[in-house]
Design a protein around this motif. Structure first.
Motif, short mmCIF file in Angstrom:
data_model
loop_
_atom_site.label_atom_id
_atom_site.label_comp_id
_atom_site.label_asym_id
_atom_site.label_seq_id
_atom_site.Cartn_x
_atom_site.Cartn_y
_atom_site.Cartn_z
N PRO A 124 9.34 -7.35 5.68
CA PRO A 124 9.49 -7.40 4.04
C PRO A 124 9.00 -8.68 3.54
CG PRO A 124 11.58 -7.15 5.15
CD PRO A 124 10.57 -7.30 6.13
N PRO A 125 8.27 -8.72 2.30
CA PRO A 125 8.08 -9.99 1.61
C PRO A 125 9.32 -10.93 1.75
CG PRO A 125 7.31 -8.25 0.60
CD PRO A 125 7.95 -7.64 1.59
N GLY A 126 10.53 -10.56 1.63
CA GLY A 126 11.41 -11.37 1.41
C GLY A 126 11.96 -12.18 2.69
N ASN A 157 3.77 -10.19 9.90
CA ASN A 157 4.51 -9.34 10.90
C ASN A 157 5.24 -10.24 11.79
OD1 ASN A 157 3.36 -6.48 10.71
ND2 ASN A 157 1.57 -7.86 10.68
N LEU A 158 5.98 -10.10 12.48
CA LEU A 158 6.68 -10.79 13.46
C LEU A 158 5.96 -9.95 14.92
CD1 LEU A 158 8.91 -13.03 14.05
CD2 LEU A 158 10.16 -11.48 15.06
N ILE A 181 16.06 -8.95 10.83
CA ILE A 181 15.01 -7.78 11.29
C ILE A 181 15.56 -6.73 12.16
CG2 ILE A 181 12.84 -7.87 12.20
CD1 ILE A 181 12.37 -10.69 11.59
N PRO A 182 15.51 -5.66 11.90
CA PRO A 182 15.77 -4.40 13.01
C PRO A 182 15.30 -4.95 14.29
CG PRO A 182 15.02 -3.57 10.82
CD PRO A 182 14.54 -4.82 11.05
#
Length: 427
Positions: A231-233, A255-256, A279-280
């Motif tokens: 997400p942008p944040g 993306n990661l 991050i999930p």
């Protein structure tokens, strides 16, 4: 007496040692730390994009010994991830042992925890006679090869980065990098970032795979890659800071991207741990290298050698260079190519054989020649060069040098009279 002293046992130094030994030279490889492969231990990627071309060229020329050594360590073959095709991923935990076996097969003498701090020049200052380590041991040779890299010491990471990130080089434990060329009086070159600051930050971190969620680990083990939208944040835009500009693509900011190299290779130079754990799947993420990967990474390309197409350093007449010392070349395929050529030419010089300069009709020859030219310009020193992306890969494609057919590449190498050239004894 040792014929050739190679300082630095990263990918370039190891490739140079094998190439020189194959020419019949007696080789001593000196390494500052207690492990070989240096920053290559944060690697894990082979044959992506134009690196496949370079690897096939090296194989056709008889210089792919380290690639062959890595074959049993491959975890994934022919995978794709953003901007990259036909990549192989090797296990970074198994790679050092595989390369050590290769060095032993060729009779290379390896000395670890040997930090070179002094040098003895000839009376007329035109050649190196010996080097001395921090324990007072002296090593004499006919020729020398600088493969000390360009990352560290700690003061450089503090001055041009975010401080010591406790990376695999472990300067506080083994002492900072010392440049053999600088000891010989060579005025080295520094890369610049687009904003004018010095050096470039290493391009990736490693996470302990065991610290990730089981489903994420399963995905990495099965496919070799995980692309996790951010997400942008939570986005961290470090693209301009990275040494590995082949990953300076929007996909790596949005993306990661994780790759399976035994650990989880994270394609970012750093990422704040508090954000990473939001991050999930990464709620318990832990950095493996560098340990302070949430703060920063090592700073590189601060000590490159002016040199010719034969990789002889402009200065002492018996000093050669390879890897990052040969220019802002990123990656261990690039290190193996320059290391193999430098090691071969080091041995050739001792035997009185003419130096080999790879023709520009090969991707490897074009990379070495063009990077050498670019290093003489301010704009050239602000770019990074890799077979797998960025300006060098684009140049390869525009010149028709990006080829993926082993047969086509071998025919080209044979037509140039270079088939198995690195396997033929000097003399």
């Amino acid at each position: 007496m040792t014929d050739i002293i190679i300082v630095g046992a990263g990918w370039a130094g190891c490739a140079a040692a094998v190439a020189a030994a194959k020419q019949g030279a007696r080789v001593k490889l000196l390494e500052r730390t207690d492990m070989i492969l240096g920053t290559g231990l944060a690697g894990g990627i082979l044959r992506n994009n134009g690196r496949l071309t370079a690897a096939l060229e090296l194989e056709a020329m008889g210089g792919a010994d380290l690639f062959a050594a890595l074959e049993p360590t491959l975890r994934h073959r022919n995978i794709s991830f953003p901007g990259h095709d036909h990549a192989d991923l090797y296990d970074i935990a198994l790679a050092p042992g595989a390369v050590l076996d290769c060095l032993k097969r060729w009779g290379v003498t390896l000395r670890t925890q040997t930090r070179i701090t002094g040098i003895s020049m000839s009376a007329d200052k035109t050649s190196i006679e010996s080097v001395t380590d921090s324990h007072g041991n002296t090593y004499a040779a006919d020729a020398f090869l600088d493969a000390t890299g360009t990352a560290g010491p700690t003061a450089n990471c503090a001055r041009y980065g975010n401080g010591c990130s406790m990376c695999i080089l472990r300067c506080p434990s083994f002492g900072g990098r010392v440049s053999l060329a600088a000891l010989a009086g060579v005025r080295e070159l520094e890369a610049r970032r687009p904003d004018g600051t010095h050096g470039a930050m290493s391009g990736s971190c490693k996470l302990m795979k065991e610290s990730l969620a089981p489903d994420l680990v399963r995905r990495l083990n099965e496919t070799g890659v995980a692309v996790i939208p951010l997400p942008p944040g939570l986005r961290e835009d470090h693209l301009s800071l990275k040494a590995c500009q082949q990953y300076a693509l929007p996909e790596f900011a949005e993306n990661l991207v994780l790759l399976d190299s035994g650990h989880a290779k994270m394609m970012a130079p750093f990422f704040p741990l508090d954000k990473l754990r939001r991050i999930p799947g990464l709620e318990n993420a832990r950095y493996e290298d560098p340990y302070a990967g949430g703060k920063g990474n090592s700073v590189r390309f601060l000590a490159m050698c002016p040199r010719g197409g034969d990789l002889k350093v402009n200065g002492p007449d018996n000093l050669y260079c390879a890897g990052e010392k040969a220019g802002p070349l990123v990656g261990h395929t690039e290190a193996m190519v320059t290391g193999t050529l430098a090691g071969y030419n080091c041995a050739a010089a001792i035997s009185g054989k003419p130096p080999l300069i790879l023709p520009r009709s090969l991707a490897s020859g074009e990379a070495i020649a063009w990077t050498g030219e670019e290093m003489r310009t301010p704009d050239g020193l602000s770019r990074k060069y890799t077979f797998s992306g960025g300006c060098l890969f684009e140049r390869m494609k525009s010149l028709g040098l990006y080829r993926t057919s082993p047969g086509e590449i071998r025919r080209e190498v044979r037509a140039l009279g270079l088939e198995n050239v690195f396997s033929e004894p000097a003399g």
